[in-house]
Scaffold this active site. Structure first.
Site, mmCIF file in Angstrom:
data_model
loop_
_atom_site.group_PDB
_atom_site.id
_atom_site.type_symbol
_atom_site.label_atom_id
_atom_site.label_comp_id
_atom_site.label_asym_id
_atom_site.label_seq_id
_atom_site.Cartn_x
_atom_site.Cartn_y
_atom_site.Cartn_z
ATOM 1 N N CYS A 119 85.998 3.695 -10.394
ATOM 2 C CA CYS A 119 86.170 4.883 -9.548
ATOM 3 C C CYS A 119 85.661 6.164 -10.204
ATOM 4 C CB CYS A 119 87.633 5.043 -9.153
ATOM 5 S SG CYS A 119 88.230 3.651 -8.181
ATOM 6 N N HIS A 254 88.882 12.451 -6.722
ATOM 7 C CA HIS A 254 88.722 11.060 -6.309
ATOM 8 C C HIS A 254 89.842 10.751 -5.315
ATOM 9 C CE1 HIS A 254 88.405 6.825 -6.123
ATOM 10 N NE2 HIS A 254 89.445 6.573 -6.893
ATOM 11 N N ASN A 284 90.368 4.463 -0.374
ATOM 12 C CA ASN A 284 89.736 4.615 -1.688
ATOM 13 C C ASN A 284 88.376 3.907 -1.674
ATOM 14 O OD1 ASN A 284 88.963 4.505 -4.360
ATOM 15 N ND2 ASN A 284 90.976 3.911 -5.133
HETATM 16 N N1 COA Z 1 102.992 -3.231 2.882
HETATM 17 C C1 COA Z 1 104.307 -3.366 2.848
HETATM 18 N N2 COA Z 1 104.997 -3.556 1.712
HETATM 19 C C2 COA Z 1 104.301 -3.594 0.575
HETATM 20 C C3 COA Z 1 102.909 -3.469 0.554
HETATM 21 C C4 COA Z 1 102.247 -3.292 1.775
HETATM 22 N N3 COA Z 1 100.916 -3.132 1.851
HETATM 23 N N4 COA Z 1 102.485 -3.556 -0.727
HETATM 24 C C5 COA Z 1 103.572 -3.726 -1.490
HETATM 25 N N5 COA Z 1 104.670 -3.760 -0.706
HETATM 26 C C6 COA Z 1 106.057 -3.933 -1.110
HETATM 27 C C7 COA Z 1 106.198 -4.677 -2.415
HETATM 28 O O1 COA Z 1 106.175 -6.065 -2.177
HETATM 29 C C8 COA Z 1 107.533 -4.190 -2.891
HETATM 30 O O2 COA Z 1 108.541 -4.875 -2.199
HETATM 31 P P1 COA Z 1 109.869 -5.377 -2.955
HETATM 32 O O3 COA Z 1 110.526 -4.105 -3.419
HETATM 33 O O4 COA Z 1 110.601 -6.095 -1.882
HETATM 34 O O5 COA Z 1 109.385 -6.239 -4.069
HETATM 35 C C9 COA Z 1 107.599 -2.746 -2.418
HETATM 36 O O6 COA Z 1 106.615 -2.637 -1.371
HETATM 37 C C10 COA Z 1 107.266 -1.752 -3.512
HETATM 38 O O7 COA Z 1 106.099 -2.180 -4.151
HETATM 39 P P2 COA Z 1 105.469 -1.341 -5.322
HETATM 40 O O8 COA Z 1 104.159 -1.947 -5.705
HETATM 41 O O9 COA Z 1 106.479 -1.113 -6.379
HETATM 42 O O10 COA Z 1 105.201 0.014 -4.529
HETATM 43 P P3 COA Z 1 104.891 1.443 -5.093
HETATM 44 O O11 COA Z 1 105.900 2.375 -4.606
HETATM 45 O O12 COA Z 1 104.549 1.425 -6.557
HETATM 46 O O13 COA Z 1 103.541 1.780 -4.304
HETATM 47 C C11 COA Z 1 101.173 1.803 -4.573
HETATM 48 C C12 COA Z 1 102.409 0.955 -4.468
HETATM 49 C C13 COA Z 1 99.981 0.898 -4.802
HETATM 50 C C14 COA Z 1 100.973 2.582 -3.283
HETATM 51 C C15 COA Z 1 101.329 2.806 -5.752
HETATM 52 O O14 COA Z 1 101.751 2.124 -6.903
HETATM 53 C C16 COA Z 1 100.059 3.532 -6.050
HETATM 54 O O15 COA Z 1 99.599 4.316 -5.271
HETATM 55 N N6 COA Z 1 99.476 3.311 -7.236
HETATM 56 C C17 COA Z 1 98.212 3.886 -7.606
HETATM 57 C C18 COA Z 1 97.138 3.041 -7.041
HETATM 58 C C19 COA Z 1 95.783 3.656 -7.134
HETATM 59 O O16 COA Z 1 95.611 4.788 -6.814
HETATM 60 N N7 COA Z 1 94.819 2.857 -7.558
HETATM 61 C C20 COA Z 1 93.454 3.204 -7.599
HETATM 62 C C21 COA Z 1 93.158 4.094 -8.741
HETATM 63 S S1 COA Z 1 91.434 4.310 -8.811
#
Ligand code: COA
Length: 327
Positions: A119, A254, A284
């Site tokens: 990215c 980004h 993204n």
């Molecule tokens: N829809 C519904 N539920 C979802 C899901 C989806 N698409 N993806 C994950 N979940 C669920 C998980 O299974 C988990 O459930 P559980 O509590 O029953 O186990 C719950 O949501 C929380 O998951 P988690 O991964 O801990 O969520 P989070 O609050 O950390 O959010 C992201 C996830 C990816 C949105 C967040 O971590 C994020 O934005 N990270 C940065 C990612 C990024 O920007 N990457 C690119 C950088 S270049």
């Protein structure tokens, strides 16, 4: 005091973009995988993304964006000296996406290469182009980000497949002799930390056919690093230029996640109306996200000549960095 002599700088003279025709909304995804519009929107700000058709490859989309940037600048393709393409999803291992674009747009005098920094690919590309221009190696450089992440997403993993989209953006940089307060790239800062390679990666490529080649991410870890590292990247860019944050007219970050974007904007003390956001519509698009957002805000007249624009990105590697630019 004697007047300072003009500086050779890389000045942005055109922007262009291409988005695939097919739009996929959160509700569309929710019909195929266990997710919901509410979950995706609340956590990321993403409402839809574009997914490429088979013919919409990184080279095809990059060429479309490059043509638009050349047209905006009023520059003929055979005036371009170099083409740099930030991509993690090239059409082929080789030849590079850059030479396919060179052929497609008939940039007959340009050399070109791809640059893999996930990215951060566009920021890395800007930095390389800036150095080549300042050194006098080339006068006009196309810097392109073009990505088809839909081809590397694991649609069994709802934690990642909802976050990414496809597209391409391009800028044309031209060498110009300018005054110190004139236009051009003022600074770029690049960083990497390969010890964090395991938190965001693609498990495979042509050199590792024993792996499926899907994007894998520990979202929480990436989120934690993103806010800290991007905030320090922004501070570094300001300090290197002796600027306070209120000197920045626009932040073009980004576009990974609305919460990360808002966090960096807050750190800069910038009101949301001076932060360019496309993540809601594009999701993204990795190396393409900054040039897509920059193009949108230049084309619709928000970003105007003379304004100071700060770009920042973080991605797999980890890689991260910034670029400060006066239009
Ligand atoms: N829809 C519904 N539920 C979802 C899901 C989806 N698409 N993806 C994950 N979940 C669920 C998980 O299974 C988990 O459930 P559980 O509590 O029953 O186990 C719950 O949501 C929380 O998951 P988690 O991964 O801990 O969520 P989070 O609050 O950390 O959010 C992201 C996830 C990816 C949105 C967040 O971590 C994020 O934005 N990270 C940065 C990612 C990024 O920007 N990457 C690119 C950088 S270049």
């Amino acid at each position: 005091m004697a007047e300072s002599s003009p500086l050779r700088r890389a000045v942005l003279i055109g922007t262009g973009a291409y988005l695939p025709e097919t739009i996929v909304t959160n509700d569309d995804l929710a019909q195929k995988i266990d997710t919901s519009d509410a979950w995706i929107t609340e956590r990321t700000g993403i409402r839809q993304r574009h997914f490429a058709a088979p013919y919409e490859t990184a080279a095809y989309m990059g060429a479309q964006a490059a043509r638009a940037a050349l047209q905006a600048a009023g520059v003929a393709a055979d005036e371009v000296g170099a083409i740099i393409v930030g991509t993690s999803t090239p059409d082929q291992a080789f030849p590079s996406t850059a030479v396919h674009i060179q052929a497609a747009i008939s940039a007959t005098k340009a050399f070109g290469f791809d640059l893999a920094a996930a990215c951060s690919g566009f920021i890395y590309g800007l930095s390389v182009a800036d150095a080549m221009i300042r050194a006098g190696q080339v006068d006009k450089v196309l810097v392109i980000g073009s990505e088809v992440y839909s081809r590397i997403l694991n649609f069994e993993d709802r934690g990642t497949c909802v976050l990414f989209g496809d597209g391409a953006g391009a800028v044309l940089l031209q060498a110009r002799e300018v005054a110190a307060d004139g236009p051009g790239l003022l600074s770029t800062h690049l960083h990497a930390d390969g010890t964090q390679a395991g938190i965001l990666y693609v498990d495979g490529a042509v050199g590792r056919r024993d792996m499926p080649g899907h994007l894998v991410m520990n979202g929480r870890e990436v989120f934690r690093h993103a806010v800290t590292l991007l905030s320090s990247a922004v501070s570094e860019a300001l300090a290197a230029n002796g600027l306070a944050s209120d000197a920045i007219d626009w932040l073009v970050p980004h576009q990974a996640n609305r919460r990360i974007i808002d966090g960096v904007g807050k750190k800069l003390g910038l009101p949301p109306e001076r932060v360019v956001v496309t993540v809601d519509r594009h999701a993204n698009t990795s190396a393409a996200s900054i040039p897509l957002a920059l193009h949108e805000a230049v084309a619709d007249g928000r970003i105007r000549p003379g304004q100071l624009v700060l770009l920042e990105a973080l991605g797999g590697g980890l890689t991260w960095g910034s670029a400060l630019l006066r239009l």
